[in-house]
Design an enzyme around this catalytic site. Structure first.
Site, mmCIF file in Angstrom:
data_model
loop_
_atom_site.group_PDB
_atom_site.id
_atom_site.type_symbol
_atom_site.label_atom_id
_atom_site.label_comp_id
_atom_site.label_asym_id
_atom_site.label_seq_id
_atom_site.Cartn_x
_atom_site.Cartn_y
_atom_site.Cartn_z
ATOM 1 N N CYS A 98 2.691 59.298 -16.884
ATOM 2 C CA CYS A 98 1.748 59.671 -17.946
ATOM 3 C C CYS A 98 0.355 59.246 -17.522
ATOM 4 C CB CYS A 98 2.145 58.974 -19.243
ATOM 5 S SG CYS A 98 1.028 59.314 -20.608
ATOM 6 N N LEU A 99 -0.620 60.114 -17.695
ATOM 7 C CA LEU A 99 -2.001 59.793 -17.323
ATOM 8 C C LEU A 99 -2.521 58.587 -18.116
ATOM 9 C CD1 LEU A 99 -3.477 63.421 -17.142
ATOM 10 C CD2 LEU A 99 -2.969 61.913 -15.205
ATOM 11 N N GLU A 141 4.232 65.900 -24.155
ATOM 12 C CA GLU A 141 2.918 66.020 -24.817
ATOM 13 C C GLU A 141 3.061 66.025 -26.332
ATOM 14 O OE1 GLU A 141 0.652 65.393 -22.863
ATOM 15 O OE2 GLU A 141 1.761 65.867 -21.035
HETATM 16 CO CO CO Z 1 1.478 61.442 -21.286
#
Ligand code: CO
Length: 178
Positions: A98-99, A141
């Protein structure tokens, strides 16, 4: 897509907005369209395959995906607003990252197939069925839109093992905010 837009800052673990249940989008205007363009720009600039609006500190039910496809050189791009999963099938283990939770990759089990209702950038309603990586990214998301991170879906034992690392990450981020 407007390629001239600047990327936005992606917030990371420890930032309170990542835990917010996002508001439904009700106004489908030019400002939203511009924001969606910047979401794509931000995702591509970070080499991500998906990005939720809460990750740029705007807690609304909007996400973008840009997922590689097996039978095409083009990415499967989609802007998804006010999504709702209607049906799921199967279970599939896949290693996620995950960013907003940098330098961490963990195996997560999720449904393999989903049927989803959502609105596009002009407010029109759509229904799609997805499997594989597209279904995976959409579900990851959509979790963000509910304030859920992939680490919340790990086994309690695995989560406990990562606890120190996560606490450290949150502490570092708190310092950056000061
Ligand atoms: Co994420």
């Amino acid at each position: 897509m407007n390629e001239r837009t600047d990327p936005m800052t992606i917030i990371t673990y420890g930032h309170p907005t990542l835990r917010v249940k996002c508001e439904r989008v009700t106004e489908f205007n030019d400002e939203l369209r511009e924001f969606a363009d910047r979401m794509f720009t931000t995702m591509f600039a970070s080499d991500g395959v998906g990005l939720a609006a809460s990750q740029v500190d705007r807690p609304i039910q909007l996400l973008v995906i840009g997922v590689p496809q097996q039978d095409s050189d083009e990415l499967f791009r989609l802007c998804v607003i006010n999504p709702e999963i209607l049906e799921t099938r199967g279970a599939w283990d896949y290693e996620e990252g995950c960013l907003s939770v940098p330098d961490l990759r963990e195996m997560v089990t999720r449904p393999e197939w989903i049927r989803l209702r959502y609105q596009d950038i002009s407010g029109a309603e759509h229904m799609i069925e997805a499997d594989g990586l597209i279904a995976r990214v959409l579900q990851h998301e959509m979790d963000h839109l509910n304030g859920i991170l992939f680490i919340d879906r790990l086994s309690p034992i695995r989560r406990a093992l990562l606890n120190g690392k996560l606490k450290q990450m949150a502490k570092e981020n708190a310092k950056i905010c000061l």
